[in-house]
Motif scaffolding. Sequence first.
Motif, PDB file in Angstrom:
ATOM      1  N   LYS A  52      -1.075  68.860  82.950  1.00 49.28           N
ATOM      2  CA  LYS A  52       0.091  68.401  83.708  1.00 49.28           C
ATOM      3  C   LYS A  52       0.974  69.606  84.013  1.00 49.28           C
ATOM      4  CE  LYS A  52       0.223  64.092  80.993  1.00 49.28           C
ATOM      5  NZ  LYS A  52       1.051  63.288  80.050  1.00 49.28           N
ATOM      6  N   ALA A  53       1.383  69.755  85.265  1.00 49.26           N
ATOM      7  CA  ALA A  53       2.250  70.878  85.648  1.00 49.26           C
ATOM      8  C   ALA A  53       3.507  70.346  86.326  1.00 49.26           C
ATOM      9  CB  ALA A  53       1.498  71.826  86.582  1.00 49.26           C
ATOM     10  N   ARG A  54       4.640  71.014  86.089  1.00 46.80           N
ATOM     11  CA  ARG A  54       5.887  70.578  86.714  1.00 46.80           C
ATOM     12  C   ARG A  54       6.873  71.733  86.811  1.00 46.80           C
ATOM     13  NH1 ARG A  54       8.989  72.577  83.657  1.00 46.80           N
ATOM     14  NH2 ARG A  54       9.665  71.899  81.598  1.00 46.80           N
ATOM     15  N   ILE A  55       7.789  71.620  87.791  1.00 48.12           N
ATOM     16  CA  ILE A  55       8.913  72.529  87.921  1.00 48.12           C
ATOM     17  C   ILE A  55      10.163  71.769  87.467  1.00 48.12           C
ATOM     18  CG2 ILE A  55      10.402  73.803  89.519  1.00 48.12           C
ATOM     19  CD1 ILE A  55       7.815  75.212  89.163  1.00 48.12           C
ATOM     20  N   LYS A  56      10.967  72.378  86.619  1.00 46.02           N
ATOM     21  CA  LYS A  56      12.186  71.744  86.122  1.00 46.02           C
ATOM     22  C   LYS A  56      13.146  71.503  87.290  1.00 46.02           C
ATOM     23  CE  LYS A  56      14.769  72.306  81.782  1.00 46.02           C
ATOM     24  NZ  LYS A  56      13.851  71.494  80.975  1.00 46.02           N
ATOM     25  N   ALA A  85       9.114  76.647  84.871  1.00 45.39           N
ATOM     26  CA  ALA A  85       7.734  76.250  85.176  1.00 45.39           C
ATOM     27  C   ALA A  85       7.071  75.844  83.868  1.00 45.39           C
ATOM     28  CB  ALA A  85       6.982  77.411  85.818  1.00 45.39           C
ATOM     29  N   GLY A  86       6.532  74.640  83.828  1.00 45.19           N
ATOM     30  CA  GLY A  86       5.926  74.147  82.600  1.00 45.19           C
ATOM     31  C   GLY A  86       4.555  73.547  82.822  1.00 45.19           C
ATOM     32  N   ILE A  87       3.652  73.847  81.903  1.00 41.92           N
ATOM     33  CA  ILE A  87       2.307  73.269  81.942  1.00 41.92           C
ATOM     34  C   ILE A  87       2.011  72.640  80.586  1.00 41.92           C
ATOM     35  CG2 ILE A  87      -0.158  73.831  81.923  1.00 41.92           C
ATOM     36  CD1 ILE A  87       0.185  75.582  84.237  1.00 41.92           C
ATOM     37  N   ARG A  88       1.544  71.414  80.608  1.00 38.63           N
ATOM     38  CA  ARG A  88       1.140  70.725  79.386  1.00 38.63           C
ATOM     39  C   ARG A  88      -0.370  70.578  79.390  1.00 38.63           C
ATOM     40  NH1 ARG A  88       4.610  65.879  78.922  1.00 38.63           N
ATOM     41  NH2 ARG A  88       6.132  67.526  78.512  1.00 38.63           N
ATOM     42  N   VAL A  89      -0.995  71.093  78.356  1.00 39.82           N
ATOM     43  CA  VAL A  89      -2.446  71.047  78.229  1.00 39.82           C
ATOM     44  C   VAL A  89      -2.797  70.026  77.154  1.00 39.82           C
ATOM     45  CG1 VAL A  89      -4.540  72.376  77.788  1.00 39.82           C
ATOM     46  CG2 VAL A  89      -2.564  73.491  78.850  1.00 39.82           C
ATOM     47  N   ILE A  90      -3.540  69.001  77.531  1.00 39.67           N
ATOM     48  CA  ILE A  90      -3.904  67.928  76.602  1.00 39.67           C
ATOM     49  C   ILE A  90      -5.371  68.098  76.214  1.00 39.67           C
ATOM     50  CG2 ILE A  90      -3.876  65.450  76.186  1.00 39.67           C
ATOM     51  CD1 ILE A  90      -1.154  66.666  76.997  1.00 39.67           C
ATOM     52  N   CYS A  91      -5.616  68.141  74.903  1.00 42.25           N
ATOM     53  CA  CYS A  91      -6.985  68.307  74.426  1.00 42.25           C
ATOM     54  C   CYS A  91      -7.340  67.189  73.438  1.00 42.25           C
ATOM     55  CB  CYS A  91      -7.168  69.682  73.790  1.00 42.25           C
ATOM     56  SG  CYS A  91      -5.945  70.101  72.547  1.00 42.25           S
ATOM     57  N   SER A  92      -8.597  67.177  73.005  1.00 45.80           N
ATOM     58  CA  SER A  92      -9.066  66.088  72.150  1.00 45.80           C
ATOM     59  C   SER A  92      -8.729  66.298  70.676  1.00 45.80           C
ATOM     60  CB  SER A  92     -10.590  65.928  72.293  1.00 45.80           C
ATOM     61  OG  SER A  92     -10.946  65.588  73.610  1.00 45.80           O
ATOM     62  N   ILE A 144       5.929  92.571  93.374  1.00 48.67           N
ATOM     63  CA  ILE A 144       5.311  91.749  92.334  1.00 48.67           C
ATOM     64  C   ILE A 144       6.428  91.182  91.453  1.00 48.67           C
ATOM     65  CG2 ILE A 144       3.747  91.718  90.347  1.00 48.67           C
ATOM     66  CD1 ILE A 144       2.396  94.209  91.581  1.00 48.67           C
ATOM     67  N   VAL A 145       6.408  89.872  91.232  1.00 48.08           N
ATOM     68  CA  VAL A 145       7.430  89.221  90.413  1.00 48.08           C
ATOM     69  C   VAL A 145       6.783  88.672  89.141  1.00 48.08           C
ATOM     70  CG1 VAL A 145       9.231  87.473  90.339  1.00 48.08           C
ATOM     71  CG2 VAL A 145       8.644  88.545  92.524  1.00 48.08           C
ATOM     72  N   ASP A 146       7.141  89.258  87.986  1.00 52.62           N
ATOM     73  CA  ASP A 146       6.655  88.740  86.712  1.00 52.62           C
ATOM     74  C   ASP A 146       7.407  87.456  86.392  1.00 52.62           C
ATOM     75  OD1 ASP A 146       6.436  92.108  85.648  1.00 52.62           O
ATOM     76  OD2 ASP A 146       4.755  90.782  86.063  1.00 52.62           O
ATOM     77  N   THR A 147       6.682  86.372  86.244  1.00 57.85           N
ATOM     78  CA  THR A 147       7.291  85.033  86.183  1.00 57.85           C
ATOM     79  C   THR A 147       6.915  84.319  84.893  1.00 57.85           C
ATOM     80  OG1 THR A 147       7.059  84.952  88.593  1.00 57.85           O
ATOM     81  CG2 THR A 147       7.585  82.885  87.474  1.00 57.85           C
ATOM     82  N   LYS A 148       7.921  83.709  84.256  1.00 54.35           N
ATOM     83  CA  LYS A 148       7.689  83.021  82.979  1.00 54.35           C
ATOM     84  C   LYS A 148       7.188  81.592  83.198  1.00 54.35           C
ATOM     85  CE  LYS A 148      11.905  83.958  81.610  1.00 54.35           C
ATOM     86  NZ  LYS A 148      13.154  84.025  80.833  1.00 54.35           N
ATOM     87  N   VAL A 149       6.237  81.203  82.354  1.00 50.63           N
ATOM     88  CA  VAL A 149       5.705  79.834  82.345  1.00 50.63           C
ATOM     89  C   VAL A 149       5.633  79.376  80.895  1.00 50.63           C
ATOM     90  CG1 VAL A 149       3.747  78.327  82.901  1.00 50.63           C
ATOM     91  CG2 VAL A 149       4.328  80.235  84.426  1.00 50.63           C
ATOM     92  N   GLU A 150       6.120  78.169  80.628  1.00 54.11           N
ATOM     93  CA  GLU A 150       5.956  77.592  79.293  1.00 54.11           C
ATOM     94  C   GLU A 150       4.686  76.749  79.277  1.00 54.11           C
ATOM     95  OE1 GLU A 150       8.724  75.296  76.127  1.00 54.11           O
ATOM     96  OE2 GLU A 150       8.037  74.065  77.801  1.00 54.11           O
TER      97      GLU A 150
END
Length: 216
Positions: A52-56, A85-92, A144-150
């Motif tokens: 799941k990805a989303r922008i605040k 910027a947030g990404i949620r990774v769902i695993c088993s 080049i823009v170094d960009t943070k992602v959670e």
Amino acid sequence: MEFKTENGDGIDSWREVTLVYNSALRQVETKLEILNDEFQHVHQYNPIEHIKARIKTPESIVKKLKRHGYESTIENMVKYVNDIAGIRVICSFTSDIYRIADMIGEQKDIKVMGVKDYITFPKASGYKSYHMIVSIPVYLSDRIVDTKVEIQIRTVAMDFWASLEHKIHYKFEGDAPEYIRNELVECAKMVSDLDARMLSLNEEILSIGRTQEEGA
């Protein structure tokens, strides 16, 4: 990270922020999908169930800045808010969480800026998840823009619990009745037990499979 300001109202700056963070999200999401595909090719197994990805939202960003005593500026937003910027990774399984985190950390163009391991050290509420703040370069036409992602990595069971906890938090504006908070903690223990039992069961199934292959 530097953003251009074309006019005084900051609209162009916000558009650029959205562009850059969306670009960073797409890059990280694509990397995760490739790693998942590779894992399937090598091990015949997908550690990632879904992403799941989303922008605040601007409103959420402003609230967070105010909560920490910062003025609502583009500069402060980029500097102090790590989860725009947030990404949620769902695993088993819980073992997949650390496997995925290791794979992310080994990417040459991703810099891991910070980690919070709420799996080993859960919050008092019972919340469990593995959080990473990473930086990834976004290549624009002139810089080049170094960009943070959670990145948040958790099991399906942890995600189910966290989704309910999130709804309760907003329903009661962070002040839920004590009996509900206590029940959530108990549910978190059940989720943890379920994850452990499912992992043990999966390992037993894999062990039986290996034994059968050796005996064939």
